[in-house]
Design a protein around this motif. Structure first.
Motif, short mmCIF file in Angstrom:
data_model
loop_
_atom_site.label_atom_id
_atom_site.label_comp_id
_atom_site.label_asym_id
_atom_site.label_seq_id
_atom_site.Cartn_x
_atom_site.Cartn_y
_atom_site.Cartn_z
N THR A 118 0.82 -1.21 0.00
CA THR A 118 0.00 0.00 0.00
C THR A 118 0.85 1.26 0.00
O THR A 118 0.56 2.23 -0.72
N ASN A 119 1.93 1.26 0.78
CA ASN A 119 2.77 2.46 0.91
C ASN A 119 4.00 2.43 0.00
O ASN A 119 4.91 3.24 0.17
N TYR A 120 4.01 1.53 -0.96
CA TYR A 120 5.18 1.39 -1.84
C TYR A 120 4.81 1.72 -3.28
O TYR A 120 3.73 1.34 -3.77
N VAL A 121 5.70 2.41 -3.96
CA VAL A 121 5.60 2.58 -5.40
C VAL A 121 7.02 2.61 -5.97
O VAL A 121 7.89 3.31 -5.46
N GLY A 122 7.26 1.80 -6.97
CA GLY A 122 8.58 1.76 -7.60
C GLY A 122 8.80 2.96 -8.50
O GLY A 122 7.85 3.49 -9.10
N SER A 123 10.04 3.40 -8.60
CA SER A 123 10.36 4.52 -9.49
C SER A 123 11.78 4.36 -10.01
O SER A 123 12.55 3.54 -9.51
N HIS A 124 12.11 5.14 -11.01
CA HIS A 124 13.45 5.05 -11.60
C HIS A 124 13.84 6.35 -12.29
O HIS A 124 13.28 6.69 -13.34
N PRO A 125 14.78 7.10 -11.73
CA PRO A 125 15.30 8.28 -12.43
C PRO A 125 16.27 7.83 -13.52
O PRO A 125 17.21 7.07 -13.26
N MET A 126 16.05 8.30 -14.74
CA MET A 126 16.91 7.93 -15.86
C MET A 126 18.14 8.84 -15.86
O MET A 126 18.30 9.73 -16.69
N ALA A 127 19.00 8.61 -14.88
CA ALA A 127 20.21 9.43 -14.75
C ALA A 127 21.30 8.58 -14.13
O ALA A 127 21.04 7.62 -13.41
N GLY A 128 22.52 8.91 -14.41
CA GLY A 128 23.65 8.18 -13.85
C GLY A 128 24.95 8.70 -14.44
O GLY A 128 24.96 9.67 -15.21
N ALA A 134 29.59 7.84 -3.85
CA ALA A 134 29.22 9.17 -3.37
C ALA A 134 30.16 10.25 -3.88
O ALA A 134 29.76 11.40 -4.05
N ILE A 135 31.40 9.88 -4.17
CA ILE A 135 32.37 10.87 -4.64
C ILE A 135 31.98 11.47 -5.99
O ILE A 135 32.37 12.57 -6.35
N MET A 136 31.15 10.73 -6.75
CA MET A 136 30.70 11.20 -8.06
C MET A 136 29.32 11.84 -8.01
O MET A 136 28.78 12.25 -9.03
N ALA A 137 28.72 11.93 -6.81
CA ALA A 137 27.35 12.44 -6.67
C ALA A 137 27.26 13.91 -7.04
O ALA A 137 28.20 14.68 -6.83
N ARG A 138 26.09 14.30 -7.57
CA ARG A 138 25.84 15.69 -7.96
C ARG A 138 24.40 16.04 -7.61
O ARG A 138 23.48 15.25 -7.86
N ALA A 139 24.18 17.23 -7.08
CA ALA A 139 22.84 17.67 -6.73
C ALA A 139 21.96 17.85 -7.96
O ALA A 139 20.74 17.72 -7.88
N ASP A 140 22.57 18.14 -9.13
CA ASP A 140 21.80 18.38 -10.34
C ASP A 140 21.75 17.16 -11.26
O ASP A 140 21.41 17.28 -12.44
N LEU A 141 22.06 15.98 -10.73
CA LEU A 141 22.14 14.78 -11.56
C LEU A 141 20.82 14.48 -12.27
O LEU A 141 20.80 13.94 -13.38
N PHE A 142 19.70 14.83 -11.65
CA PHE A 142 18.39 14.45 -12.17
C PHE A 142 17.69 15.58 -12.91
O PHE A 142 16.58 15.40 -13.42
N THR A 143 18.33 16.74 -13.00
CA THR A 143 17.70 17.90 -13.63
C THR A 143 17.36 17.62 -15.09
O THR A 143 18.22 17.23 -15.88
N ALA A 144 16.07 17.82 -15.43
CA ALA A 144 15.55 17.65 -16.80
C ALA A 144 15.63 16.22 -17.29
O ALA A 144 15.47 15.97 -18.48
N ARG A 145 15.88 15.26 -16.40
CA ARG A 145 15.93 13.86 -16.78
C ARG A 145 14.59 13.19 -16.47
O ARG A 145 13.92 13.54 -15.50
N PRO A 146 14.17 12.19 -17.26
CA PRO A 146 12.92 11.48 -16.96
C PRO A 146 13.01 10.74 -15.62
O PRO A 146 14.07 10.19 -15.27
N TRP A 147 11.93 10.75 -14.89
CA TRP A 147 11.82 9.96 -13.66
C TRP A 147 10.55 9.13 -13.80
O TRP A 147 9.44 9.65 -13.74
#
Length: 366
Positions: A118-128, A134-147
């Motif tokens: 009931t409280n679960y829904v799968g999702s997937h941001p098309m970004a990578g 973590a050293i490669m992480a970026r706050a804008d990784l998902f900007t304008a990318r499909p989710w």
């Protein structure tokens, strides 16, 4: 006195707990922290959590912390079902989502176990990125990318809204699909390209050094993603094997047809067969979305740049002075020469003027 920086109001209500502090988990944390959302982190490795926290993605979750409102599972695909089931049990009032690149297998496994979703829904941001952690992480990784959000007919509106709020806060474009539609789609546009890129790059291993000295943009473009993590991809490919195999089988048939035509190139019809197969590739490329997801097509201008500090900045400044909007940019160095190539994408209607104006200013174009 300078004005205070503008801060957007977050759509997310309450705190967010991220399980899995690698590239995606840490990037989600960084993005949400910029919005002022409280983020706690968890990972099998305390070192990974500490590293992600050092980069500002959140803080390690403490035993006395209140329960989060949203839990995001960002673990490798082969343990997603286990971690989601555990999160639903540990945080019964929280909305739980996962960001794994395969959606059907975890969903089927959770259903098989009889877990209340009931409280679960799968999702997937098309970004990578080609490299994880973590050293490669970026706050804008998902900007304008499909989710992609894979809700079903039983997903409550409040659960859907909570996951949508995460994606929208991170600047993504929402897309709804069933788990089956998602896995078939990513099999074609993400998983199979990874396989083909890796297999092509593998052919470079036994190649003589003399051949490698000739490598240019073509081989670099087609093998760029071959630098990805093999262990992660074994999990992804194994979890989505059926649609991947379907596309690979069709690809193998196309390659065989192409090779047969080249093998008998003097035979009547062989050259036409090669041309027709290449033309199909032209049609496929035209279907790829352009800038901002549009179908807009661009013209490329190649400018020769001396390999000296400041030359690229000068080129970009002059493009701005000329009123030419650069839609995309790709750089390449010439092997053995102190010169580079800047391939600039512009709208077709300004391409001729851009070439003329740049030439008049002393730039060499191809």
């Amino acid at each position: 006195m300078s004005p205070a920086p503008h801060t957007f109001v977050t759509r997310v209500t309450g705190s967010v707990h991220v399980i899995g502090a690698g590239l995606l988990g840490a990037s989600i944390g960084l993005g949400l922290r910029e919005r002022g959302v409280e983020v706690t982190l968890e990972d099998q490795s305390p070192t990974v959590v500490a590293l992600a926290a050092d980069y500002g993605a959140g803080r390690a979750r403490a035993e006395h912390d209140p329960h989060p409102s949203i839990v995001i599972v960002a673990t490798p695909p082969d343990v997603v079902a286990d971690v989601v089931a555990s999160a639903l049990a540990r945080f019964p009032d929280a909305v739980v989502t996962d960001v794994a690149s395969v959606k059907l297998a975890p969903f089927v496994e959770l259903k098989r176990r009889g877990v209340d979703l009931t409280n679960y829904v799968g999702s997937h941001p098309m970004a990578g990125r080609e490299r994880g952690g973590a050293i490669m992480a970026r706050a804008d990784l998902f900007t304008a990318r499909p989710w992609v959000i894979c809700r079903d007919e039983e997903t409550p509106a409040s659960v859907l809204s909570a996951v949508e709020a995460i994606a929208l806060d991170l600047g993504s474009v929402l897309i709804e699909m069933t788990p089956e539609e998602h896995d078939r789609s990513v099999g074609l546009v993400s998983h199979v390209p990874q396989v083909i890129s890796s297999l092509l790059a593998a052919r470079l291993v036994p190649a003589p050094e003399l051949s490698m000295n000739l490598a240019g943009a073509g081989v670099r473009d087609t093998t760029r993603i071959a630098a990805s993590d093999p262990e992660l991809w074994v999990q992804i490919l194994g979890a989505n094997s059926e649609p991947i195999v379907e596309v690979l089988d069709a690809f193998v048939a196309d390659v065989q047809q192409f090779a047969d035509a080249l093998r008998a190139i003097e035979a009547p019809g062989s050259r036409r067969q090669v041309a027709d197969l290449m033309a199909q590739g032209n049609l496929g490329v035209k279907r790829l979305p352009g800038k901002h997801g549009s179908s807009e097509r661009f013209t490329s201008i190649t400018v020769l740049i001396d390999d000296q500090p400041g030359e690229l900045a000068r080129l970009l400044t002059e493009l701005g002075d000329l009123g030419i909007n650069m839609e995309d940019l790709r750089l390449e160095h010439s092997p053995g020469a102190e010169i580079g190539f800047a391939e600039i994408a512009v709208l077709p209607e300004v391409a001729e003027r851009a070439t003329t104006d740049l030439t008049e200013r002393g730039w060499r174009t191809l």
